[in-house]
Design a protein around this motif. Structure first.
Motif, PDB file in Angstrom:
ATOM      1  N   VAL A  24     -11.691  23.899  -5.209  1.00 31.71           N
ATOM      2  CA  VAL A  24     -11.190  22.575  -5.584  1.00 31.71           C
ATOM      3  C   VAL A  24     -10.377  21.997  -4.434  1.00 31.71           C
ATOM      4  CG1 VAL A  24      -9.691  21.291  -7.146  1.00 31.71           C
ATOM      5  CG2 VAL A  24     -11.110  23.148  -8.026  1.00 31.71           C
ATOM      6  N   VAL A  25     -10.680  20.770  -4.055  1.00 34.81           N
ATOM      7  CA  VAL A  25      -9.813  20.017  -3.158  1.00 34.81           C
ATOM      8  C   VAL A  25      -9.212  18.858  -3.964  1.00 34.81           C
ATOM      9  CG1 VAL A  25     -10.954  20.658  -1.009  1.00 34.81           C
ATOM     10  CG2 VAL A  25     -11.784  18.679  -2.279  1.00 34.81           C
ATOM     11  N   LYS A  26      -8.025  18.436  -3.537  1.00 34.78           N
ATOM     12  CA  LYS A  26      -7.259  17.460  -4.312  1.00 34.78           C
ATOM     13  C   LYS A  26      -6.744  16.322  -3.430  1.00 34.78           C
ATOM     14  CE  LYS A  26      -5.666  18.244  -8.124  1.00 34.78           C
ATOM     15  NZ  LYS A  26      -6.089  17.782  -9.475  1.00 34.78           N
ATOM     16  N   GLY A  27      -6.514  15.180  -4.075  1.00 33.86           N
ATOM     17  CA  GLY A  27      -5.750  14.104  -3.463  1.00 33.86           C
ATOM     18  C   GLY A  27      -6.506  12.935  -2.896  1.00 33.86           C
ATOM     19  N   GLY A  28      -7.821  13.063  -2.697  1.00 30.98           N
ATOM     20  CA  GLY A  28      -8.549  11.964  -2.101  1.00 30.98           C
ATOM     21  C   GLY A  28      -8.264  11.836  -0.616  1.00 30.98           C
ATOM     22  N   SER A  29      -8.823  10.795   0.011  1.00 29.45           N
ATOM     23  CA  SER A  29      -8.671  10.646   1.457  1.00 29.45           C
ATOM     24  C   SER A  29      -8.719   9.186   1.859  1.00 29.45           C
ATOM     25  CB  SER A  29      -9.788  11.399   2.185  1.00 29.45           C
ATOM     26  OG  SER A  29     -11.008  10.666   2.139  1.00 29.45           O
ATOM     27  N   TYR A  68       5.010  13.866   1.044  1.00 30.79           N
ATOM     28  CA  TYR A  68       4.315  12.740   1.660  1.00 30.79           C
ATOM     29  C   TYR A  68       2.800  12.872   1.575  1.00 30.79           C
ATOM     30  CZ  TYR A  68       8.799  11.477   3.775  1.00 30.79           C
ATOM     31  OH  TYR A  68      10.106  11.106   3.975  1.00 30.79           O
ATOM     32  N   GLU A  69       2.145  11.717   1.412  1.00 31.06           N
ATOM     33  CA  GLU A  69       0.678  11.635   1.430  1.00 31.06           C
ATOM     34  C   GLU A  69       0.022  12.668   0.517  1.00 31.06           C
ATOM     35  OE1 GLU A  69       2.269   9.441   4.546  1.00 31.06           O
ATOM     36  OE2 GLU A  69       2.021  11.570   4.984  1.00 31.06           O
ATOM     37  N   MET A  70       0.552  12.810  -0.690  1.00 33.63           N
ATOM     38  CA  MET A  70      -0.118  13.679  -1.656  1.00 33.63           C
ATOM     39  C   MET A  70      -1.417  13.052  -2.138  1.00 33.63           C
ATOM     40  SD  MET A  70       1.527  16.519  -1.920  1.00 33.63           S
ATOM     41  CE  MET A  70       0.928  17.328  -3.406  1.00 33.63           C
ATOM     42  N   CYS A  71      -1.555  11.751  -1.965  1.00 37.82           N
ATOM     43  CA  CYS A  71      -2.801  11.070  -2.304  1.00 37.82           C
ATOM     44  C   CYS A  71      -3.220  10.230  -1.108  1.00 37.82           C
ATOM     45  CB  CYS A  71      -2.627  10.194  -3.546  1.00 37.82           C
ATOM     46  SG  CYS A  71      -2.268  11.148  -5.041  1.00 37.82           S
ATOM     47  N   GLY A  72      -4.524  10.174  -0.860  1.00 38.77           N
ATOM     48  CA  GLY A  72      -5.034   9.479   0.303  1.00 38.77           C
ATOM     49  C   GLY A  72      -4.866  10.303   1.572  1.00 38.77           C
ATOM     50  N   ASN A  73      -5.269   9.738   2.682  1.00 41.36           N
ATOM     51  CA  ASN A  73      -5.239  10.346   4.013  1.00 41.36           C
ATOM     52  C   ASN A  73      -6.271  11.464   4.132  1.00 41.36           C
ATOM     53  OD1 ASN A  73      -4.336  10.051   6.615  1.00 41.36           O
ATOM     54  ND2 ASN A  73      -2.635  11.482   6.408  1.00 41.36           N
ATOM     55  N   VAL A  74      -5.978  12.673   3.626  1.00 39.11           N
ATOM     56  CA  VAL A  74      -6.979  13.743   3.640  1.00 39.11           C
ATOM     57  C   VAL A  74      -6.958  14.504   2.320  1.00 39.11           C
ATOM     58  CG1 VAL A  74      -6.963  14.083   6.155  1.00 39.11           C
ATOM     59  CG2 VAL A  74      -5.385  15.423   4.726  1.00 39.11           C
ATOM     60  N   TRP A  75      -8.139  14.960   1.915  1.00 38.33           N
ATOM     61  CA  TRP A  75      -8.221  15.908   0.814  1.00 38.33           C
ATOM     62  C   TRP A  75      -7.494  17.189   1.220  1.00 38.33           C
ATOM     63  CZ3 TRP A  75     -10.378  15.077  -3.939  1.00 38.33           C
ATOM     64  CH2 TRP A  75     -11.266  14.004  -4.086  1.00 38.33           C
ATOM     65  N   GLU A  76      -7.043  17.976   0.224  1.00 36.47           N
ATOM     66  CA  GLU A  76      -6.312  19.204   0.526  1.00 36.47           C
ATOM     67  C   GLU A  76      -6.897  20.382  -0.251  1.00 36.47           C
ATOM     68  OE1 GLU A  76      -2.069  18.663   0.237  1.00 36.47           O
ATOM     69  OE2 GLU A  76      -2.199  16.578   0.935  1.00 36.47           O
ATOM     70  N   HIS A  97       0.834  -1.188   0.000  1.00 38.97           N
ATOM     71  CA  HIS A  97       0.000   0.000   0.000  1.00 38.97           C
ATOM     72  C   HIS A  97       0.880   1.253   0.000  1.00 38.97           C
ATOM     73  CE1 HIS A  97      -3.799  -2.058   0.538  1.00 38.97           C
ATOM     74  NE2 HIS A  97      -3.245  -2.802   1.478  1.00 38.97           N
ATOM     75  N   MET A  98       0.559   2.184  -0.900  1.00 40.65           N
ATOM     76  CA  MET A  98       1.342   3.405  -1.047  1.00 40.65           C
ATOM     77  C   MET A  98       0.630   4.642  -0.511  1.00 40.65           C
ATOM     78  SD  MET A  98       4.098   2.219  -2.390  1.00 40.65           S
ATOM     79  CE  MET A  98       4.968   3.638  -3.061  1.00 40.65           C
ATOM     80  N   ALA A  99      -0.596   4.445  -0.025  1.00 36.68           N
ATOM     81  CA  ALA A  99      -1.373   5.572   0.478  1.00 36.68           C
ATOM     82  C   ALA A  99      -2.430   5.065   1.444  1.00 36.68           C
ATOM     83  CB  ALA A  99      -2.046   6.330  -0.679  1.00 36.68           C
ATOM     84  N   ASN A 100      -2.937   5.971   2.272  1.00 36.61           N
ATOM     85  CA  ASN A 100      -3.994   5.644   3.220  1.00 36.61           C
ATOM     86  C   ASN A 100      -5.337   5.786   2.528  1.00 36.61           C
ATOM     87  OD1 ASN A 100      -5.633   5.273   5.447  1.00 36.61           O
ATOM     88  ND2 ASN A 100      -5.139   7.246   6.399  1.00 36.61           N
ATOM     89  N   THR A 101      -5.901   4.661   2.115  1.00 37.61           N
ATOM     90  CA  THR A 101      -7.180   4.643   1.416  1.00 37.61           C
ATOM     91  C   THR A 101      -8.091   3.609   2.082  1.00 37.61           C
ATOM     92  OG1 THR A 101      -6.354   3.035  -0.217  1.00 37.61           O
ATOM     93  CG2 THR A 101      -6.127   5.381  -0.756  1.00 37.61           C
TER      94      THR A 101
END
Length: 321
Positions: free
Chosen positions: A272-277, A219-227, A183-187
């Motif tokens: 716009v928010v980016k990156g997913g969560s 770090y964590e540009m994708c997953g974890n929290v939207w930005e 896993h490369m991101a928190n999804t």
């Protein structure tokens, strides 16, 4: 506030400017059309702003976040009185399969939810000092950035940085969601929104720097929290900046176009928010990608939206800008 002290400090990462292919023609409609976009050099923090950092900002300034203020009834016609209390939107896992076309099945307005109590009364951020701060509205993110002598990124800056030099790649780390099963991101792993197997190690937010950085060291540009980004949302990209279809009247027209057509009585613009969560799942929301984008009302705090900061190069006298 001493209990929220954190050893975390963001590392400023210098990123050279360049041209990249922004958006995607292979996924959601709002990501289209993919188009070449130029970005100037910038410096981006390697992580999102954490609870510990945000606590230091609050302690230094006495700032009160949007989620801690009562709502204006005029902005929410028809809303029940208990919905006008200070609070935020909190994710609640369902007991079983639900209609995933209606987000109200898993999002609830929780009075008292704010950055200090992300899930509402009874929750706190003790032990989560190095997790991204959440329940922050756009105004809150801007206020922190200004206090820190920084800015929020534009959508193009954010996406360019998230790609880490992998122009056109599906993910911030390459072509596969979990290369070699890693896993490369928190999804979200499992059927959304009622069962999360959490095989990535986390069922909600994770501490910053929990997953490998991208090619730029972010770090964590994708997953974890939207930005949060500074761009007003439009239902698709407008690559011709000289005559955008939605924004020909400038900033006012861009704001007007950002309103949610599904809620015509609620006149709150969206960024716009980016990156997913951590809530993005292959079975529901494949937005854990650099090209992905989503609309978010600027007044709303949620338990899966945070932000990170940038600084931009300023030319000295006699130096080319």
């Amino acid at each position: 506030m001493d209990s929220l002290a954190s050893d975390h400090r963001p590392v400023p990462i210098g990123i050279c400017g360049g041209t990249f292919l922004m958006g995607s023609d292979r996924h959601y409609a709002e990501e289209r059309p993919a188009h070449p976009t130029e970005v100037a050099a910038l410096v981006m923090d390697d992580t999102c702003v954490t609870n510990g950092e945000f606590a230091a900002f609050i302690e230094a300034t006495g700032y009160v976040t949007v989620a801690e203020e009562p709502l204006d009834p005029a902005m929410y016609p028809g809303a029940m009185r208990d919905m006008l209390q200070p609070g935020g939107l909190v994710f609640h896992m369902t007991d079983g399969p639900v209609d995933t076309s209606d987000f109200r099945n898993w999002w609830r307005w929780v009075p008292g939810a704010c950055w200090r109590r992300p899930e509402g009364g009874g929750s706190d951020i003790a032990g989560r000092e190095d997790h991204p701060v959440v329940q922050v509205a756009y105004r809150d993110a801007e206020a922190f950035a200004s206090w820190a002598g920084k800015s929020l990124p534009t959508e193009a800056e954010w996406e360019y940085a998230a790609r880490g030099g992998l122009d056109g790649a599906e993910f911030a780390w390459g072509a596969e969601l979990a290369p070699g099963g890693v896993h490369m991101a928190n999804t979200w792993q499992g059927p959304f929104p009622w069962r999360n197997f959490a095989t990535d190690g986390f069922d909600r937010t994770c501490p910053v720097r929990s997953f490998p950085p991208n090619g730029y060291g972010l770090y964590e540009m994708c997953g974890n929290v939207w930005e949060w980004t500074t761009d007003w949302f439009a239902p698709r990209h407008q690559p011709d900046a000289t005559a955008p279809a939605c924004c020909g009247g400038g900033r006012a027209a861009a704001i007007e176009a950002s309103y949610d057509p599904a809620q015509p009585t609620i006149r709150i613009p969206r960024k716009v928010v980016k990156g997913g969560s951590f809530l993005c799942a292959p079975s529901y929301c494949r937005r854990y990608r650099p090209a992905a984008r989503h609309a978010q009302m600027i007044d709303s705090g949620m338990s899966h939206i945070g932000f990170r900061c940038v600084t931009r190069h300023t030319a000295h006298p006699g130096e080319p800008a």
